[in-house]
Design a protein around this motif. Structure first.
Motif, PDB file in Angstrom:
ATOM      1  N   GLN A   1       0.849  -1.186   0.000  1.00  0.00           N
ATOM      2  CA  GLN A   1       0.000   0.000   0.000  1.00  0.00           C
ATOM      3  C   GLN A   1       0.889   1.242   0.000  1.00  0.00           C
ATOM      4  O   GLN A   1       1.849   1.339   0.744  1.00  0.00           O
TER       5      GLN A   1
ATOM      6  N   LYS B   1       4.127   3.245  -5.818  1.00  0.00           N
ATOM      7  CA  LYS B   1       3.818   3.767  -7.155  1.00  0.00           C
ATOM      8  C   LYS B   1       4.001   2.634  -8.155  1.00  0.00           C
ATOM      9  O   LYS B   1       4.950   1.851  -8.049  1.00  0.00           O
TER      10      LYS B   1
ATOM     11  N   VAL C   1       2.200  -6.668 -10.119  1.00  0.00           N
ATOM     12  CA  VAL C   1       1.664  -6.415  -8.787  1.00  0.00           C
ATOM     13  C   VAL C   1       1.442  -7.688  -7.969  1.00  0.00           C
ATOM     14  O   VAL C   1       1.419  -7.647  -6.745  1.00  0.00           O
TER      15      VAL C   1
ATOM     16  N   ALA D   1      -0.164  -4.067 -13.493  1.00  0.00           N
ATOM     17  CA  ALA D   1      -1.022  -3.025 -12.925  1.00  0.00           C
ATOM     18  C   ALA D   1      -2.037  -2.476 -13.927  1.00  0.00           C
ATOM     19  O   ALA D   1      -3.117  -2.059 -13.533  1.00  0.00           O
TER      20      ALA D   1
ATOM     21  N   GLU E   1      -0.894   5.023  -7.779  1.00  0.00           N
ATOM     22  CA  GLU E   1      -0.473   4.624  -6.436  1.00  0.00           C
ATOM     23  C   GLU E   1      -1.417   3.558  -5.905  1.00  0.00           C
ATOM     24  O   GLU E   1      -2.644   3.688  -6.006  1.00  0.00           O
ATOM     25  N   ILE E   2      -0.855   2.491  -5.316  1.00  0.00           N
ATOM     26  CA  ILE E   2      -1.657   1.427  -4.713  1.00  0.00           C
ATOM     27  C   ILE E   2      -2.311   2.007  -3.452  1.00  0.00           C
ATOM     28  O   ILE E   2      -1.630   2.406  -2.518  1.00  0.00           O
TER      29      ILE E   2
ATOM     30  N   VAL F   1      -6.177   1.243  -7.195  1.00  0.00           N
ATOM     31  CA  VAL F   1      -5.088   2.144  -7.608  1.00  0.00           C
ATOM     32  C   VAL F   1      -5.664   3.524  -7.865  1.00  0.00           C
ATOM     33  O   VAL F   1      -6.666   3.657  -8.587  1.00  0.00           O
TER      34      VAL F   1
END
Length: 168
Positions: A115, A118, A125, A139, A144-145, A165
């Motif tokens: 978490q 980037k 992922v 992704a 950003e996650i 995201v």
């Protein structure tokens, strides 16, 4: 001589009626049916020259249903916080298949993403294992996650959201 289908029909009719006792005699065949209360068994007596009918009749007897007592149990329900998955500005990375979710390629190695990390469109992922094949999941979006929605080793379904995201 009575046919088995006729005997079955008689049993059904007596079972559905309020008749307590029933006797029938025809061409050397005797049928006696006696209903009792729900706690007593139903008695069916057949006197017939052919013993096959008696064995077939045993399978026709109506089933006695025992009452089941269910205890009332109170369950408290606490409201669950609404997930951020409903936020339209967040992109969901979903599982492309049914399989097992792995956050890293090996238990000894750190997770692909956490978490706050980037990612780019080509960033790996996670891995979803399906039928002994390890599929790297990208992704698909730069950003950003925000949240990881599944746990390592968890079974995932096709289309199940894995990550949220915040796209750039």
């Amino acid at each position: 001589m009575l046919k088995i289908q006729e005997i079955r029909e008689i049993i059904k009719l007596i079972d559905q009626s309020s008749i307590e006792k029933f006797s029938f005699e025809s061409d050397g065949a005797k049928i006696k049916l006696e209903k009792r209360s729900a706690q007593q068994k139903q008695i069916i007596t057949v006197t017939e020259s052919a013993p096959v009918i008696q064995s077939e009749l045993a399978a026709v007897q109506p089933q006695q249903v025992e009452p089941v007592i269910v205890q009332k149990q109170e369950v408290s329900v606490t409201p669950v916080a609404v997930l951020q998955t409903e936020d339209p500005s967040l992109h969901k990375i979903t599982s492309p298949m049914v399989g097992t979710f792995y956050s890293a390629s090996s238990p000894e190695i750190a997770a692909f993403v956490q978490q706050g990390d980037k990612v780019t469109t080509e960033s790996i992922v996670c891995i979803v294992e399906a039928m002994k094949l390890f599929n790297e999941i990208e992704a698909e979006v730069s950003g950003e996650i925000v949240e990881i929605l599944v746990k390592d080793g968890q079974l995932v379904e096709y289309g199940q959201p894995l990550f949220l995201v915040k796209a750039n």
